[in-house]
Design a protein around this motif. Structure first.
Motif, PDB file in Angstrom:
ATOM      1  N   ILE A  32      39.602  34.299  51.059  1.00  0.00           N
ATOM      2  CA  ILE A  32      38.560  33.739  50.190  1.00  0.00           C
ATOM      3  C   ILE A  32      38.412  34.575  48.928  1.00  0.00           C
ATOM      4  O   ILE A  32      38.349  34.038  47.809  1.00  0.00           O
ATOM      5  N   VAL A  33      38.362  35.892  49.084  1.00  0.00           N
ATOM      6  CA  VAL A  33      38.183  36.769  47.924  1.00  0.00           C
ATOM      7  C   VAL A  33      39.356  36.646  46.964  1.00  0.00           C
ATOM      8  O   VAL A  33      39.178  36.513  45.743  1.00  0.00           O
ATOM      9  N   VAL A  37      38.957  35.228  43.212  1.00  0.00           N
ATOM     10  CA  VAL A  37      39.276  36.085  42.062  1.00  0.00           C
ATOM     11  C   VAL A  37      40.395  35.463  41.230  1.00  0.00           C
ATOM     12  O   VAL A  37      40.359  35.503  39.989  1.00  0.00           O
ATOM     13  N   SER A  38      41.390  34.882  41.884  1.00  0.00           N
ATOM     14  CA  SER A  38      42.472  34.227  41.147  1.00  0.00           C
ATOM     15  C   SER A  38      41.933  33.072  40.301  1.00  0.00           C
ATOM     16  O   SER A  38      42.341  32.882  39.147  1.00  0.00           O
ATOM     17  N   ALA A 391      32.679  37.677  47.042  1.00  0.00           N
ATOM     18  CA  ALA A 391      32.900  36.954  45.778  1.00  0.00           C
ATOM     19  C   ALA A 391      31.644  36.952  44.920  1.00  0.00           C
ATOM     20  O   ALA A 391      31.712  37.105  43.697  1.00  0.00           O
ATOM     21  N   TYR A 392      30.498  36.781  45.568  1.00  0.00           N
ATOM     22  CA  TYR A 392      29.234  36.812  44.823  1.00  0.00           C
ATOM     23  C   TYR A 392      28.993  38.191  44.206  1.00  0.00           C
ATOM     24  O   TYR A 392      28.504  38.304  43.077  1.00  0.00           O
ATOM     25  N   THR A 393      29.374  39.233  44.941  1.00  0.00           N
ATOM     26  CA  THR A 393      29.224  40.590  44.412  1.00  0.00           C
ATOM     27  C   THR A 393      30.083  40.795  43.174  1.00  0.00           C
ATOM     28  O   THR A 393      29.649  41.400  42.188  1.00  0.00           O
ATOM     29  N   THR A 439      34.609  36.594  36.862  1.00  0.00           N
ATOM     30  CA  THR A 439      33.814  35.927  37.896  1.00  0.00           C
ATOM     31  C   THR A 439      34.741  35.560  39.057  1.00  0.00           C
ATOM     32  O   THR A 439      35.962  35.537  38.904  1.00  0.00           O
ATOM     33  N   ALA A 440      34.142  35.282  40.210  1.00  0.00           N
ATOM     34  CA  ALA A 440      34.918  34.893  41.389  1.00  0.00           C
ATOM     35  C   ALA A 440      34.263  33.664  42.014  1.00  0.00           C
ATOM     36  O   ALA A 440      33.596  33.763  43.055  1.00  0.00           O
TER      37      ALA A 440
END
Length: 482
Positions: A32-33, A37-38, A391-393, A439-440
């Motif tokens: 997910i991360v 990020v991609s 991802a939120y972080t 952003t992610a």
């Protein structure tokens, strides 16, 4: 019966179940991360390119670079029309960016090509303002001249000393926009935050829209005016770039920009929108073939020239990150399967006894597979929670990345060569670094992928455990009885 037995066994072996679920959760969270990020990298790169292409623009057409044998593009010449007795000088030199222009009718030629939905011309200019003063030298007689007791006669008995010049040079960029077609081009990547935008009636008017950052620097405001090369323009609007730097400091109607730069019926760039975004290659080839002497550049071509920390991070996410997530995920699946097999091995008496009581091999297999599937779904929930939180972080922290177009790479996009030779906003941005906040974003597709991976992990573990359970016989249980 199935659910009752399933709940009891999971509760009784909750530590082992938590180990399996945690392993799957780690792999799913990493996927997910990396995916988020991609996606953020792609959006950041799109933000960088948007200021050059404008919303809805698929490609640009500029004049092809002159062959090296012809000496390349012309160099600027600054000529001062100083008059006797005038020490203070102020001159504006207005030049097309890249010193390469196309005939204005190129827009109609491009618009008539197959696959082209719309084409709009623009003129990108560089304005160099030179302010300063000349200080004339002073004549000073030589010692020993007239009244000095010596020296030859018949000529000047002294020399001019002192004097010189001190100048301040300031440059800005101007984009001449077609006010009758404002749905393409760099100005579409900015929004009017004060005043108004251009209208079709402004085609011949002496009006200007100023970028917000430049207006703040020069203290321009709506209702005021500015002067370029002796011409005064009324400021009708302030534009703020949606992301990154603006394509130009000032925006003028195309005709006014042509007049300022002595470029009547000339443009530097044609902005093109294709009928089908999936056929950009074919449209690009058609324009290049049918309109000689031009360079066609798609947004994909320009994306290849992006360098800086954005490009480095994007390569890491696409390469190392994806491979790492795949390796961790495969390892998690294998470990989950092996742990399930080990758990089945410790339950030989239990399954052997159940078979002796009449349970078929298929029922035992389904029971083991059901337990593994629940472990997989629990791991999926944990993985989604951890991945979304990570991802939120990243989005909340918004780490800063820099991107440079063309020049930093030293490739075809460098100033004076390649795709930027023809001028246009791309030429302006070729030596400009843009700072972007990363952003992610987590999409529905990413969540669906995570759920799919959780189910797959459960199936893999269930397949391992079910295969082991199906091979057990009632006699195995009897041999274990002490």
């Amino acid at each position: 019966m199935f659910l009752i037995y399933l709940r009891r066994e999971l509760r009784r072996r909750r530590k082992a179940a938590l180990v399996v679920a945690s392993g799957l959760a780690l792999g799913i969270a990493l996927v997910i991360v990396v995916n988020s990020v991609s996606t953020g990298m792609q959006r950041a790169q799109g933000d960088v390119l948007e200021s050059l292409y404008g919303l809805g623009t698929d490609m640009t057409v500029t004049k092809a670079a002159d062959p090296a044998s012809e000496g390349g593009p012309a160099r600027p010449r600054f000529n001062f029309d100083a008059q006797d007795g005038e020490e203070q000088q102020s001159n504006d030199f207005v030049m097309p960016q890249g010193f390469q222009t196309l005939a204005a009718d190129t827009v109609d030629k491009v618009a008539g090509q197959s696959g082209v939905a719309a084409a709009v011309g623009g003129l990108s200019l560089t304005v160099v303002k030179v302010d300063g003063e000349f200080k004339p030298g002073e004549f000073q007689p030589r010692e020993g001249g007239p009244g000095g007791g010596g020296g030859s006669t018949g000529g000047p008995q002294g020399e001019v000393r002192g004097g010189g010049a001190a100048f301040d040079v300031d440059s800005s960029t101007v984009y001449g926009t077609d006010t009758t077609h404002q749905d393409l081009g760099p100005l579409t990547s900015s929004r009017i935050t004060d005043g108004r935008a251009f209208t079709a009636a402004d085609a011949g008017a002496k009006v200007a829209v100023v970028d917000a950052a430049y207006a703040k620097e020069k203290k321009y405001r709506v209702g005021g005016d500015l002067t370029l090369k002796g011409t005064t323009f009324d400021i009708i609007g302030i534009a703020t770039a949606d992301s990154g730097d603006a394509a130009a400091d000032l925006y003028l109607p195309l005709k006014q920009a042509q007049t300022l730069s002595d470029s009547k019926d000339k443009i530097t760039t044609v902005y093109v929108r294709a009928d089908d975004s999936q056929q950009l290659g074919a449209v690009e080839e058609t324009i290049r073939k049918n309109i000689p002497g031009t360079t066609v550049t798609s947004s994909a071509d320009l994306a290849d020239t992006v360098s800086g920390s954005l490009s480095t991070a994007s390569d890491l996410a696409a390469g190392v990150g994806k491979w790492l997530s795949i390796i961790v995920l495969v390892a998690a699946f294998v470990v989950a399967g092996l742990l399930t097999m080990s758990a089945v091995g410790r339950r030989v008496q239990e399954f052997g006894t159940l078979k002796a009581l009449g349970w078929t091999s298929g029922r035992v297999t389904r029971q083991v597979a059901g337990e593994a599937m629940v472990n997989g779904l629990v791991g999926g929930v944990l993985g989604i929670a951890v991945g979304v939180a990570a991802a939120y972080t990243v989005t909340a922290a918004a780490p800063s990345l820099t991107a440079r177009l063309g020049a930093a790479a030293g490739g075809p996009g460098a100033p004076g060569g390649g795709m930027f030779r023809g001028g246009g906003p791309a030429a302006q941005a070729a030596d400009k670094a843009v700072e972007i906040g990363l952003t992610a974003p987590v999409s529905v597709t990413t969540i669906a992928l995570a759920v799919g991976l959780a189910v797959t992990g459960g199936l893999v573990a269930g397949a391992f455990g079910g295969w082991r359970a199906s091979r057990l016989r009632p006699a195995d249980a009897l041999r274990r009885v002490e």
